[in-house]
Design an enzyme around this catalytic site. Structure first.
Site, PDB file in Angstrom:
ATOM      1  N   HIS A   1      41.539  76.263 -11.732  1.00  0.00           N
ATOM      2  CA  HIS A   1      41.736  76.734 -10.425  1.00  0.00           C
ATOM      3  C   HIS A   1      40.846  76.487  -9.278  1.00  0.00           C
ATOM      4  CE1 HIS A   1      39.603  80.046 -10.879  1.00  0.00           C
ATOM      5  NE2 HIS A   1      40.314  80.802 -10.088  1.00  0.00           N
TER       6      HIS A   1
ATOM      7  N   VAL B   1      35.737  85.882 -21.830  1.00  0.00           N
ATOM      8  CA  VAL B   1      34.877  84.966 -22.440  1.00  0.00           C
ATOM      9  C   VAL B   1      33.732  84.886 -21.592  1.00  0.00           C
ATOM     10  CG1 VAL B   1      36.699  83.394 -23.467  1.00  0.00           C
ATOM     11  CG2 VAL B   1      35.923  83.036 -21.210  1.00  0.00           C
TER      12      VAL B   1
ATOM     13  N   ASP C   1      28.723  92.771   0.297  1.00  0.00           N
ATOM     14  CA  ASP C   1      29.985  91.491   0.098  1.00  0.00           C
ATOM     15  C   ASP C   1      30.401  91.285   1.577  1.00  0.00           C
ATOM     16  OD1 ASP C   1      31.748  90.519  -2.305  1.00  0.00           O
ATOM     17  OD2 ASP C   1      32.902  90.913  -0.461  1.00  0.00           O
TER      18      ASP C   1
ATOM     19  N   HIS D   1      33.992  88.457  -7.022  1.00  0.00           N
ATOM     20  CA  HIS D   1      33.001  88.902  -6.051  1.00  0.00           C
ATOM     21  C   HIS D   1      31.948  89.806  -7.046  1.00  0.00           C
ATOM     22  CE1 HIS D   1      35.388  88.492  -2.297  1.00  0.00           C
ATOM     23  NE2 HIS D   1      36.216  88.236  -3.260  1.00  0.00           N
TER      24      HIS D   1
ATOM     25  N   GLY E   1      44.246  81.108  -2.164  1.00  0.00           N
ATOM     26  CA  GLY E   1      42.789  81.659  -1.372  1.00  0.00           C
ATOM     27  C   GLY E   1      42.187  80.442  -0.824  1.00  0.00           C
TER      28      GLY E   1
ATOM     29  N   TRP F   1      35.442  79.462  -6.772  1.00  0.00           N
ATOM     30  CA  TRP F   1      34.041  79.038  -6.425  1.00  0.00           C
ATOM     31  C   TRP F   1      33.238  79.397  -7.481  1.00  0.00           C
ATOM     32  CZ3 TRP F   1      32.615  75.195  -3.979  1.00  0.00           C
ATOM     33  CH2 TRP F   1      31.193  74.887  -3.682  1.00  0.00           C
ATOM     34  N   ASN F   2      33.356  80.523  -8.144  1.00  0.00           N
ATOM     35  CA  ASN F   2      32.317  80.735  -9.155  1.00  0.00           C
ATOM     36  C   ASN F   2      32.609  79.459 -10.260  1.00  0.00           C
ATOM     37  OD1 ASN F   2      31.018  83.097  -8.399  1.00  0.00           O
ATOM     38  ND2 ASN F   2      32.970  83.876  -8.357  1.00  0.00           N
TER      39      ASN F   2
HETATM   40  N1  UDP Z   1      35.166  84.645 -15.929  1.00  0.00           N
HETATM   41  C1  UDP Z   1      34.598  84.716 -17.386  1.00  0.00           C
HETATM   42  N2  UDP Z   1      35.295  84.918 -18.310  1.00  0.00           N
HETATM   43  C2  UDP Z   1      36.822  85.058 -18.152  1.00  0.00           C
HETATM   44  C3  UDP Z   1      37.495  85.111 -17.003  1.00  0.00           C
HETATM   45  C4  UDP Z   1      36.510  84.560 -15.852  1.00  0.00           C
HETATM   46  O1  UDP Z   1      33.428  84.721 -17.444  1.00  0.00           O
HETATM   47  O2  UDP Z   1      37.206  85.268 -19.394  1.00  0.00           O
HETATM   48  C5  UDP Z   1      34.325  84.330 -14.802  1.00  0.00           C
HETATM   49  C6  UDP Z   1      34.049  83.080 -14.353  1.00  0.00           C
HETATM   50  O3  UDP Z   1      33.020  82.390 -15.367  1.00  0.00           O
HETATM   51  C7  UDP Z   1      33.857  83.194 -13.036  1.00  0.00           C
HETATM   52  C8  UDP Z   1      34.521  84.265 -12.544  1.00  0.00           C
HETATM   53  O4  UDP Z   1      34.604  85.166 -13.668  1.00  0.00           O
HETATM   54  O5  UDP Z   1      32.459  83.348 -12.946  1.00  0.00           O
HETATM   55  C9  UDP Z   1      35.984  83.900 -11.848  1.00  0.00           C
HETATM   56  O6  UDP Z   1      35.566  83.721 -10.671  1.00  0.00           O
HETATM   57  P1  UDP Z   1      36.100  82.472  -9.874  1.00  0.00           P
HETATM   58  O7  UDP Z   1      35.707  82.407  -8.483  1.00  0.00           O
HETATM   59  O8  UDP Z   1      36.193  81.173 -10.571  1.00  0.00           O
HETATM   60  O9  UDP Z   1      37.852  82.834  -9.866  1.00  0.00           O
HETATM   61  P2  UDP Z   1      38.518  84.043  -9.423  1.00  0.00           P
HETATM   62  O10 UDP Z   1      38.897  84.752 -10.840  1.00  0.00           O
HETATM   63  O11 UDP Z   1      37.858  84.997  -8.673  1.00  0.00           O
HETATM   64  O12 UDP Z   1      39.816  83.490  -8.990  1.00  0.00           O
HETATM   65  N1  UDP Z   2      36.903  86.228   2.500  1.00  0.00           N
HETATM   66  C1  UDP Z   2      36.139  85.966   3.651  1.00  0.00           C
HETATM   67  N2  UDP Z   2      36.233  87.159   4.405  1.00  0.00           N
HETATM   68  C2  UDP Z   2      36.965  88.325   3.974  1.00  0.00           C
HETATM   69  C3  UDP Z   2      37.605  88.417   2.892  1.00  0.00           C
HETATM   70  C4  UDP Z   2      37.587  87.115   2.131  1.00  0.00           C
HETATM   71  O1  UDP Z   2      35.354  85.387   3.814  1.00  0.00           O
HETATM   72  O2  UDP Z   2      37.041  89.198   4.888  1.00  0.00           O
HETATM   73  C5  UDP Z   2      36.945  84.890   1.847  1.00  0.00           C
HETATM   74  C6  UDP Z   2      36.420  85.321   0.334  1.00  0.00           C
HETATM   75  O3  UDP Z   2      35.084  85.296   0.175  1.00  0.00           O
HETATM   76  C7  UDP Z   2      37.121  84.083  -0.474  1.00  0.00           C
HETATM   77  C8  UDP Z   2      38.298  83.790   0.400  1.00  0.00           C
HETATM   78  O4  UDP Z   2      38.044  84.379   1.494  1.00  0.00           O
HETATM   79  O5  UDP Z   2      36.113  82.870  -0.578  1.00  0.00           O
HETATM   80  C9  UDP Z   2      39.561  83.852  -0.070  1.00  0.00           C
HETATM   81  O6  UDP Z   2      39.887  84.952  -0.917  1.00  0.00           O
HETATM   82  P1  UDP Z   2      40.892  85.325  -2.051  1.00  0.00           P
HETATM   83  O7  UDP Z   2      42.092  85.450  -1.594  1.00  0.00           O
HETATM   84  O8  UDP Z   2      40.724  83.903  -2.809  1.00  0.00           O
HETATM   85  O9  UDP Z   2      40.407  86.508  -2.737  1.00  0.00           O
HETATM   86  P2  UDP Z   2      39.239  86.348  -3.864  1.00  0.00           P
HETATM   87  O10 UDP Z   2      39.261  85.316  -4.871  1.00  0.00           O
HETATM   88  O11 UDP Z   2      38.152  86.375  -2.909  1.00  0.00           O
HETATM   89  O12 UDP Z   2      39.381  87.740  -4.736  1.00  0.00           O
END
Ligand code: UDP
Ligand code: UDP
Length: 467
Positions: A361, A344, A124, A25, A384, A364-365
């Site tokens: 995995h 990283v 957010d 986020h 998620g 979205w980022n």
């Molecule tokens: N990320 C990074 N370095 C790390 C681990 C994660 O830059 O060592 C960044 C990654 O590039 C992305 C974000 O953290 O921008 C992770 O967001 P994502 O939605 O891919 O997955 P989440 O961690 O929320 O499941």
């Molecule tokens: N999300 C949403 N509304 C909420 C809470 C979460 O739309 O009130 C979305 C959030 O942006 C993510 C998804 O639900 O895309 C699933 O969240 P997740 O469990 O993967 O946690 P996150 O990776 O966002 O920490």
């Protein structure tokens, strides 16, 4: 070249950003904050809650304030929060709940913040149902920064989850089978589900939604949201992705990388020879499954760079790689495999010419960073929104979604042999590679002057001035 939304004379906007917890986020927030902070004629404040849940969040916030001294910090002090009410829940989700319960404290921060008066809020989505009503009372614009895909936004906008949930048909977008929904949504009593439904109902009252996607990536979902097919009267949706790095360091890092670092190591590998393996910013895979991934990578014979996270919160991580992946693993793959537990700069790694595939995995980022880099994905969603994201990857053709590989909470282990076979296959899949390169070109066009995301950003900044 002009930057998007270059401001002319007139009102000086003051935008207050309200990010939520978790790097998935925070990072996209920092990227939008940096994009606005580069405009001299926009004031920017960031609501900051300290201490953060993870060390990575603290480091990145400190980095933002150091890089942009003009950006103001607005400290929010949370009310005491009894986490024992929610035993076993993820600490990031609990922070969302704590933020929601303290949301009324945002009112004085917004109303009495430093001059000029706050004219717009960017919140957010996890806080939307509390922040939007406050913004209405204070007569301040409120935009939601949605950090997942437009398809997921359309699911949130429907917000019609009921007992039994079932498949969700989203008009103009697609049918989402129940088994692809975020797991907690199957339980109406889950705190995540309650937040999701409340935020989904309120989001219609936002002045606009920012989404880190681009028109060519999700044309149907964006059109359906904008045409009111999903929900009539839905707020304007500005697709502004791929968001660019929030620091200047991505480009410069390569020169200053110490020997043995991932970037330095990649520099010694042949073009497109390395599988980059990462499952987000926290642990997403069981220990047994990690061993199978290790076996699969080893047997594939491919070079690999694996960013390994073994805990939910980085501060809790005190394990050794060898303990996690098995004795002798690192020795056996020495020279062709690098495993790191450090943070990283993933965005930079994905752009490195030595990387040829991203086993992800599909957070979205990560998906958007891969799309921007023209990097093929082998998508293995774990939880998620990740299966919904993987649907976008598969329909865009720039990756392969392992639809039947296990989902968090399922018993089945994907074997090392299955992983070996798929990694090798997708590494040499020329069609996916071409499609990924094309997606990268479309992403670059979207953010270039005159592109869809460029214009969307201009439109957003234009709205900020119209107060
Ligand atoms: N990320 C990074 N370095 C790390 C681990 C994660 O830059 O060592 C960044 C990654 O590039 C992305 C974000 O953290 O921008 C992770 O967001 P994502 O939605 O891919 O997955 P989440 O961690 O929320 O499941
Ligand atoms: N999300 C949403 N509304 C909420 C809470 C979460 O739309 O009130 C979305 C959030 O942006 C993510 C998804 O639900 O895309 C699933 O969240 P997740 O469990 O993967 O946690 P996150 O990776 O966002 O920490």
């Amino acid at each position: 070249m002009k930057s998007p939304g270059e401001l002319g004379s007139g009102a000086r906007p003051h935008v207050m950003f309200i990010p939520s917890a978790g790097m998935g986020h925070l990072l996209p927030f920092l990227r939008v904050i940096a994009a606005l902070a580069r405009h001299d004629d926009v004031d920017v404040s960031v609501v900051t809650v300290l201490p953060t849940v993870s060390a990575a969040e603290a480091d990145h916030l400190a980095g933002l304030f150091a890089a942009f001294p003009r950006v103001r910090r607005a400290d929010l002090h949370l009310l005491p929060f009894d986490a024992s009410e929610f035993p076993g829940h993820d600490p990031f989700l609990l922070r969302w709940e704590a933020l929601r319960r303290s949301a009324h404290l945002l009112r004085p921060l917004i109303a009495c913040g430093a001059a000029p008066r706050v004219s717009a809020i960017v919140t957010d989505v996890t806080l939307a149902s509390h922040v939007i009503p406050i913004s209405k009372e204070l007569n301040v614009q409120c935009h939601v920064h949605f950090i997942s895909c437009a398809t997921m936004l359309s699911l949130l906008a429907k917000a019609e989850l009921g007992p039994g949930v079932g498949d969700v048909d989203i008009p103009g977008v697609r049918r989402i089978p129940e088994s692809y929904l975020p797991q907690p949504l199957r339980d109406l009593n889950n705190v995540f589900t309650k937040q999701f439904i409340d935020n989904g109902r309120e989001i219609i009252n936002a002045d606009g939604i920012l989404v880190n996607t681009f028109d060519a990536l999700e044309p149907a979902a964006l059109a359906a949201l904008r045409d009111g097919k999903v929900v009539p009267g839905f707020p304007p949706v500005n697709a502004i992705g791929p968001l660019d790095s929030h620091t200047a360091s991505t480009a410069n890092a390569k020169q200053s990388e110490p020997a043995g670092s991932p970037v330095a190591w990649l520099g010694e590998q042949p073009a497109r020879s390395v599988v980059y393996v990462a499952f987000g910013n926290r642990s997403a895979v069981s220990r047994d499954q990690l061993r199978q991934i290790a076996a699969g990578l080893e047997a594939s014979g491919c070079r690999f760079l694996w960013v390994l996270k073994t805990t939910t919160v980085d501060k809790d991580d005190n394990t050794e790689v060898e303990d996690v992946l098995g004795c002798g693993f690192l020795e056996r793959v020495r020279g062709r495999g690098l495993v790191t537990k450090a943070w990283v700069d993933q965005e930079a790694l994905l752009k490195h010419p030595a990387v040829g595939l991203f086993l992800s995995h599909s957070g979205w980022n990560s998906v958007v960073e891969a799309a921007a880099a023209g990097m093929p994905l082998l998508a293995w969603p774990r939880g998620g929104d990740q299966r919904v994201n993987a649907m976008v990857v598969a329909s865009g053709g720039f990756g392969v979604w392992m639809e039947h590989w296990s989902w968090d909470g399922e018993d089945r282990l994907v074997t090392g042999e299955e992983i070996r076979e798929k990694v090798k296959e997708v590494m040499s899949d020329a069609a996916v590679r071409v499609r990924a390169m094309k997606t990268g070109e479309e992403a670059a066009k979207a953010v270039a002057e005159g592109g869809t995301s460029y214009r969307s950003m201009q439109e957003f900044i234009g709205k900020l001035r119209a107060t």
